[in-house]
Design an enzyme around this catalytic site. Structure first.
Site, PDB file in Angstrom:
ATOM      1  NE  ARG A   1      -4.258  -1.634   1.946  1.00 51.30           N
ATOM      2  CZ  ARG A   1      -5.199  -1.885   2.831  1.00 51.30           C
ATOM      3  NH1 ARG A   1      -5.109  -1.428   4.068  1.00 51.30           N
ATOM      4  NH2 ARG A   1      -6.254  -2.596   2.495  1.00 51.30           N
TER       5      ARG A   1
ATOM      6  N   GLY B   1     -12.045  -4.793   1.685  1.00 58.55           N
ATOM      7  CA  GLY B   1     -13.483  -4.506   1.727  1.00 58.55           C
ATOM      8  C   GLY B   1     -13.949  -3.582   0.614  1.00 58.55           C
TER       9      GLY B   1
END
Ligand code: 3PG
Ligand code: MG
Length: 406
Positions: free
Chosen positions: A36, A376
């Site tokens: 990330r 998610g």
């Protein structure tokens, strides 16, 4: 979909609040997976190089109030290491500590603020908390697609208060997702794996309307096999969802969509590394065995479907990929998808925490068209839900210049 990117932003001499996702796995005080951070790096360096004062904001973990174990300080150090530039740190994300740290910055310098979730206003999308954050900047850049499913203050409310732009990682992600489902080259196939149907019902429903072929793997395939009357032994299986699985199969049939289920399986009496395993047809699973991966004929079948597919969307591994050798099915299919992509025959887009881990392990991430670092958010997007952090970036008139709003 239209949104403002950094190409539209005037950042020189401005204080730029950049929402990144520094919610990264940590082990023994060190960042265990920098994926990330690496995605956010181009946005951070571009803004600094263009003369912006860069202020990083992020959540970390799910703290209940201020908790030193959930500080962003070690993560900020990892970001500095990756981009090769110093990053200052402020012990709070609002108030005196944050404001004086921001005031001390020169254009081109970078500051990271402490975990936004130390304040309850973050998760409640509180307007007053968002105003306190917004005071620190002139411009807002969101580079964190992986948090776009959260209507939290540093993602949603703040974007109403400042001119808001998508950072480079957000831009790349939105463009990749657009290619996957909204304007794809057909035929489109989806691979949906993972343990349970119950967590993926919305996903399966939405995908059926978009794709031409739905390839089902992982534990959830067992429920489909059981729904067809096959014995699945001691395998993971949601017996209470067999009727739902039959409905999905019937709907696919009425829509003319192809459903691909395993035809053979790798079975063993228990899930353990290098336990003795065998390959059986899915009609021949022994009551004492567990299905732990797809077998070679299934792999061949899936690869043949991919060979006539132009766009692939992938969420969820095939087998119990975290335990060897039950990662084989996932790795073989990933390898085939990577080769087709490299040959220019396939657009391959994957996402989800487990999926990214599996593809990293297969060593194919760099050869896929796009692998999302989102969990998610990627799932909710695949479910066809609108994501608050994306909605708020959609093209609309810039807000008027701010008055005093303390
Ligand atoms: C994630 O890791 O999925 C995002 O950073 C969001 O975190 P959350 O699930 O704690 O909201
Ligand atoms: Mg999460």
């Amino acid at each position: 979909m239209r949104f403002r990117s950094l190409d539209d932003a005037d950042v020189k001499g401005k204080r730029v609040l950049v929402r990144v996702d520094l919610n990264v796995p940590m082990q023994d005080g060190e960042v265990a997976d920098v994926s990330r951070i690496a995605r956010n790096a181009p946005t951070i360096t571009e803004l600094a190089d263009r003369g912006g004062t860069v202020i990083l904001i992020s959540h970390y973990g799910r703290p209940k109030g201020r908790d030193p174990r959930e500080s962003l300080k070690p993560v900020a150090a990892a970001v500095a290491h990756i981009i090769g530039r110093p990053i200052a740190f402020a012990e709070d994300c609002i108030g005196e500590a944050a404001e004086s740290a921001v005031a001390g910055l020169q254009p081109g310098e970078i500051l990271c603020l402490e975990n936004t979730r130390f304040h309850v206003g973050e998760e409640s999308n509180d307007a007053a908390f968002a105003r306190q954050l917004a005071r620190l900047g002139d411009v807002y850049v969101d580079d964190a697609f992986s948090v776009a499913h959260r209507a939290h203050a540093s993602v949603e409310a703040i974007a109403h208060l400042l001119p808001a732009y998508a950072g480079r990682a957000m831009q790349e992600e939105l463009q990749a997702l657009e290619k996957a489902l909204h304007a794809p080259q057909r035929p489109v196939a989806a691979i949906v794996g993972g343990a349970k149907i119950s967590t993926k019902l919305d996903l399966l429903g939405n995908l059926l309307t978009h794709v031409d072929a739905l390839i089902i793997g992982g534990g959830m395939a067992n429920t489909f096999l059981a729904a067809q009357g096959k014995g699945v032994g001691k395998s993971l299986c949601e017996n209470e969802l067999k009727a739902t699985a039959r409905d999905i199969l019937a709907e696919a049939k009425s829509l003319g969509k192809e459903i691909v289920l395993p035809v053979d399986a790798v079975v063993a009496p228990k899930l353990a590394a290098h336990v003795a395993s065998r390959v059986v047809a899915v009609d021949n699973v022994d009551p004492a065995d567990m299905i732990l991966d797809i077998g070679p004929r299934s792999i061949e079948h899936v690869v043949s479907v991919l060979a006539r597919t132009r766009t692939l969307v992938w969420n969820g591994p095939f087998g119990a990929f975290e335990v060897e050798p039950f990662d084989n099915g996932t790795i073989e299919v990933a390898e085939a998808a990577a080769e087709l992509t490299a040959a220019g025959k396939l657009v391959s887009i994957a996402g989800g925490g487990d999926t990214m881990a599996a593809l990293n392990r297969a060593g194919v991430t760099g050869r896929f068209t796009y692998v999302s670092t989102a969990g998610g958010a990627f799932l909710e997007w695949l479910e066809g839900k609108s994501l608050p952090g994306v909605e708020v970036l959609k093209f609309s008139p810039l807000p008027p210049p701010r008055g005093d709003e303390s």
